[in-house]
Design a protein around this motif. Structure first.
Motif, PDB file in Angstrom:
ATOM      1  N   VAL A  63       0.854  -1.190   0.000  1.00  0.00           N
ATOM      2  CA  VAL A  63       0.000   0.000   0.000  1.00  0.00           C
ATOM      3  C   VAL A  63       0.890   1.241   0.000  1.00  0.00           C
ATOM      4  O   VAL A  63       2.030   1.215   0.471  1.00  0.00           O
ATOM      5  CB  VAL A  63      -0.920   0.011   1.237  1.00  0.00           C
ATOM      6  N   PRO A  64       0.382   2.335  -0.506  1.00  0.00           N
ATOM      7  CA  PRO A  64       1.192   3.568  -0.498  1.00  0.00           C
ATOM      8  C   PRO A  64       1.265   4.168   0.907  1.00  0.00           C
ATOM      9  O   PRO A  64       0.398   3.934   1.750  1.00  0.00           O
ATOM     10  CB  PRO A  64       0.435   4.483  -1.460  1.00  0.00           C
ATOM     11  N   TRP A  65       2.312   4.948   1.134  1.00  0.00           N
ATOM     12  CA  TRP A  65       2.443   5.702   2.374  1.00  0.00           C
ATOM     13  C   TRP A  65       1.718   7.039   2.231  1.00  0.00           C
ATOM     14  O   TRP A  65       1.571   7.538   1.127  1.00  0.00           O
ATOM     15  CB  TRP A  65       3.905   5.977   2.703  1.00  0.00           C
TER      16      TRP A  65
ATOM     17  N   ALA B 275      17.906   3.124   0.323  1.00  0.00           N
ATOM     18  CA  ALA B 275      16.442   2.996   0.304  1.00  0.00           C
ATOM     19  C   ALA B 275      15.801   4.289   0.782  1.00  0.00           C
ATOM     20  O   ALA B 275      16.391   5.063   1.540  1.00  0.00           O
ATOM     21  CB  ALA B 275      16.006   1.833   1.185  1.00  0.00           C
ATOM     22  N   GLN B 276      14.582   4.512   0.317  1.00  0.00           N
ATOM     23  CA  GLN B 276      13.855   5.703   0.758  1.00  0.00           C
ATOM     24  C   GLN B 276      13.561   5.596   2.252  1.00  0.00           C
ATOM     25  O   GLN B 276      13.024   4.594   2.709  1.00  0.00           O
ATOM     26  CB  GLN B 276      12.532   5.831  -0.012  1.00  0.00           C
ATOM     27  N   PRO B 277      13.935   6.588   3.052  1.00  0.00           N
ATOM     28  CA  PRO B 277      13.677   6.499   4.494  1.00  0.00           C
ATOM     29  C   PRO B 277      12.178   6.415   4.781  1.00  0.00           C
ATOM     30  O   PRO B 277      11.369   7.074   4.129  1.00  0.00           O
ATOM     31  CB  PRO B 277      14.270   7.808   5.044  1.00  0.00           C
ATOM     32  N   CYS B 278      11.828   5.589   5.753  1.00  0.00           N
ATOM     33  CA  CYS B 278      10.438   5.460   6.197  1.00  0.00           C
ATOM     34  C   CYS B 278      10.362   5.888   7.648  1.00  0.00           C
ATOM     35  O   CYS B 278      11.026   5.307   8.520  1.00  0.00           O
ATOM     36  CB  CYS B 278       9.960   4.014   6.045  1.00  0.00           C
ATOM     37  N   ARG B 279       9.582   6.918   7.894  1.00  0.00           N
ATOM     38  CA  ARG B 279       9.408   7.400   9.267  1.00  0.00           C
ATOM     39  C   ARG B 279       8.258   6.616   9.905  1.00  0.00           C
ATOM     40  O   ARG B 279       7.112   6.756   9.481  1.00  0.00           O
ATOM     41  CB  ARG B 279       9.118   8.896   9.257  1.00  0.00           C
ATOM     42  N   TRP B 280       8.593   5.792  10.911  1.00  0.00           N
ATOM     43  CA  TRP B 280       7.572   4.908  11.472  1.00  0.00           C
ATOM     44  C   TRP B 280       7.498   5.017  12.988  1.00  0.00           C
ATOM     45  O   TRP B 280       8.443   5.425  13.661  1.00  0.00           O
ATOM     46  CB  TRP B 280       7.810   3.457  11.064  1.00  0.00           C
ATOM     47  N   LEU B 281       6.315   4.635  13.484  1.00  0.00           N
ATOM     48  CA  LEU B 281       6.084   4.524  14.923  1.00  0.00           C
ATOM     49  C   LEU B 281       5.351   3.211  15.177  1.00  0.00           C
ATOM     50  O   LEU B 281       4.307   2.955  14.571  1.00  0.00           O
ATOM     51  CB  LEU B 281       5.236   5.695  15.437  1.00  0.00           C
TER      52      LEU B 281
END
Length: 716
Positions: free
Chosen positions: A36-38, A156-162
């Protein structure tokens, strides 16, 4: 002196044929779905509670530095059930998700209910399926794929996650499932657990406590607004105190009041009724999507604590704490012999390692049981704290008591009483510690009710009154024994020994409170009652005779007191023997009243002989021996040797400091007597300086209005 006293399995032989079509079962696998897209959220953030409060813990949680060397990647919100950890985590998650600042918001947010390992795996697997083409048919592998996907990769594209792991029940459930460290990711855990394993690897722990009184008042005011409740701030503050400022309790109380239309006063009366269980105070429909009523909020935690080593001791230990002072219990009480005996008798675990006769519970086992309760946030245990090592919320106490059978209730109450008495220092060197013991006794009486009196009054009830008297709080001691006398009469009858003992102590405290004549009259009545019920030679009857003589002397008849003690001494020698402590006490009292009647020299000689005998029988450091030295020095001074009296009090003061401590009332008395006899010996200026120092010390220890403080001011 004071009186104390298998469904079965179906076996088959050979193979069982299944008639019909025999073939190969084929499972059609679904192809992995496209990511799925972010931005994307997995799991549902709980909605904000009605009347949600901004709290200091929120500010600490949001204070994590971004981008610097102090960045905290994983934070733990810990605390007892019901303090609002999930609400704080939900607020944090919503804020991070909706962040529109320069740094932007999150790319991925995953909320997992982490009450066991299975839902953690399921939550991770769902995220893996939706975000990184993980196989939906293999949840364990999908979860591992998701954790690997979170790991930062070069280029890789950074993913900001929690990742929010809400309500972690066991650190073992997270083995191999901790999110990886990433400069772009953060993990937030809510848990009741306080195990070292959770706080490892630089994870930051934030203790979530109760509402402050101001927060609790604000919450109740907002929650009840518009629902026909016009109670004052004082009434709402009192309700918050009754509920121990616990957010969950306040929320459910507000819902109950709104649903039933009852007043705050009605609800407080319901809470105060010992015959009402805490479950009866819950609303029919819980507010804010809460899963459990208050009474059940800690059930799982207690079950888990009870299987931690030493297994089976956490539950009976929590029961002991439920009858004592929520604000602080000395650890020595919970490791005393009566407490250990109770834990052994009520151990709840019967696993294979305890087959047969289990080993007796040791003090170390008891401390480890407290540690287990601490790890589950059911108590706060600080083993290095002398006075208030164990604290427990009052509603946890209430829930624990509600779960006891009638037999368990009575047995636990008596065990708590015996444990208090066993741990109470014989000599109260620490006045603050003595107050802690008295506070625990007061809590015990309030919680236990008539359970304390079914087999006679426990000794701790007398010890509490004597402690008040020994620390100079004679009016409070008198009131204590007056209430105790009436209570024991109600439960046990007028002729039972326990109310007679209480009457004895009540009369003493009346005298010490300034009513010597009233004390003498009370002892005259008591003596007649004791002689009829117990007999004239009963030790308690003899004690009452001594107390009657003393207070007649205090009321002005010194010669009559001396004569009465002479007669009593002969009877005590006949009944008890020459070396019995009560006989030695009678000798000392006889000497005192001879001196009071004018024969100071004879009294000094009698005390000198008595001191020699006391050292042989009781030892040099026994409190009665030290008291005899005090009286001998006084009589020597009365007989004309002021300098000798001053020297004797100087020696006595050093020994009282060594044995009793600097703050003990007897030590302070010795300092005062030393100052007096220095003045009598001609050094009035030195005596004044000594009294000035003593007064400062007494104000610190006893307070400005204590009778001994006022006497010291007079002497200064």
């Amino acid at each position: 002196m004071h009186l104390s006293h298998t469904g079965n399995a179906i076996a088959t032989n050979g193979a069982t044929a299944i008639s019909g079509y025999v073939g190969t079962l084929t499972v059609q696998q679904r192809p992995p779905q496209e990511p799925v897209p972010w931005p994307h959220q997995v799991g549902v953030i709980p909605p904000a509670a009605r009347s949600y409060q901004h709290r200091a813990e929120r500010d600490r949680l949001h204070a994590t530095a971004d981008g610097g060397t102090t960045t905290v990647l994983t934070q733990l919100l810990t605390g007892m059930g019901g303090v609002g950890k999930t609400q704080l985590a939900a607020d944090y998650a919503r804020t991070a998700w909706n962040d529109t600042g320069a740094a932007g918001g999150l790319d991925v947010l995953v909320w997992v209910t982490a009450s066991a390992r299975s839902p953690i795996v399921t939550g991770y697997a769902q995220a893996g399926v939706e975000l990184c083409r993980a196989d939906p048919g293999d949840p364990e592998q999908a979860a591992r794929s998701f954790l690997a996907w979170l790991t930062p990769k070069a280029g890789a594209q950074p993913c900001r996650w929690l990742i929010v792991l809400d309500d972690v029940a066991d650190p073992a459930d997270l083995q191999g499932l901790w999110p990886p460290d990433s400069p772009h990711g953060r993990t937030l855990v809510t848990t009741r657990r306080r195990d070292a394993a959770l706080a490892a690897h630089g994870r930051r722990t934030i203790e979530v406590g109760l509402f402050t009184p101001a927060e609790a008042l604000t919450y109740l005011t907002a929650a009840l607004a518009g629902h026909g409740h016009g109670e004052s701030a004082d009434e709402l503050t009192a309700l918050a105190e009754d509920l121990g400022h616990l957010p969950l309790a306040l929320a459910q109380a507000a819902a109950y009041l709104i649903d039933t239309g009852e007043t705050v006063a009605d609800y407080r009366e319901l809470l105060a009724d010992r015959t009402t269980s805490l479950a009866d105070t819950a609303p029919d429909a819980l507010p804010d999507d809460q899963a459990l009523p208050l009474a059940a909020a800690w059930s799982l935690s207690i079950d888990r604590a009870d299987i931690l080593r030493p297994a089976g001791l956490a539950r009976p230990m929590l029961a002991l704490t439920a009858f004592l002072d929520a604000n602080g219990i000395p650890q020595d009480v919970l490791t005393s012999s009566p407490a250990l005996a109770h834990l052994s008798a009520h151990r709840t675990y019967t696993g294979p390692e305890h087959a047969g006769q289990p080993d007796p519970v040791s003090a170390r086992d008891a401390v480890r049981a407290l540690s287990a309760l601490h790890r589950l946030s059911l108590v706060d245990h600080h083993r290095d704290a002398l006075r208030r090592a164990v604290r427990v919320h009052q509603l946890v106490q209430r829930t624990t008591r509600d779960a006891l059978t009638s037999h368990q209730y009575d047995a636990t109450a008596r065990a708590a009483a015996d444990a208090l008495l066993a741990a109470w220092p014989a000599i109260e060197r620490d006045t603050a510690l003595a107050q802690t013991f008295r506070a625990n006794t007061t809590a015990l009486v309030g919680h236990a009710g008539q359970a304390l009196y079914r087999s006679g009054a426990p000794g701790v009830l007398y010890r509490t009154g004597r402690s008040l008297g020994e620390t100079g709080q004679v009016t409070a001691a008198r009131d204590h024994f007056e209430h105790l006398t009436e209570t024991l009469r109600h439960h046990l009858g007028d002729d039972h020994l326990d109310p007679l003992i209480a009457r004895n102590n009540l009369a003493i405290m009346r005298g010490r409170a300034g009513d010597a004549a009233g004390a003498a009259d009370a002892f005259a009545d008591l003596l007649k009652h004791m002689a009829r019920v117990l007999g004239e030679d009963h030790p308690s009857t003899l004690i009452a005779r001594g107390n009657l003589a003393t207070w007649r002397g205090e009321a002005g008849d010194a010669a009559g007191a001396a004569d009465a003690f002479a007669e009593l001494l002969a009877d005590r020698i006949r009944v008890l023997g020459e070396d019995h402590p009560d006989t030695l006490t009678a000798r000392g009292n006889l000497a005192t009243w001879r001196g009071e009647a004018g024969d100071a020299a004879g009294a000094a000689d009698a005390y000198a002989d008595l001191l020699e005998h006391m050292v042989q029988v009781l030892g040099e450091d026994h409190p009665s021996t030290l008291t005899t030295r005090n009286n001998l020095a006084t009589m020597r001074g009365w007989a004309g040797d002021a300098a000798g009296a001053a020297d004797a009090f100087a020696d006595l003061l050093a020994d009282r400091i060594r044995v009793l401590g600097e703050d003990h009332p007897d030590t302070l008395i010795a300092r005062g007597n030393l100052a007096t006899w220095r003045g009598e010996a001609g050094d009035a200026a030195g005596a004044a300086d000594a009294y000035a120092d003593l007064l400062e010390h007494m104000v610190q220890v006893l307070g400005e209005d204590h009778p001994s403080t006022l006497t010291t001011r007079n002497n200064l």
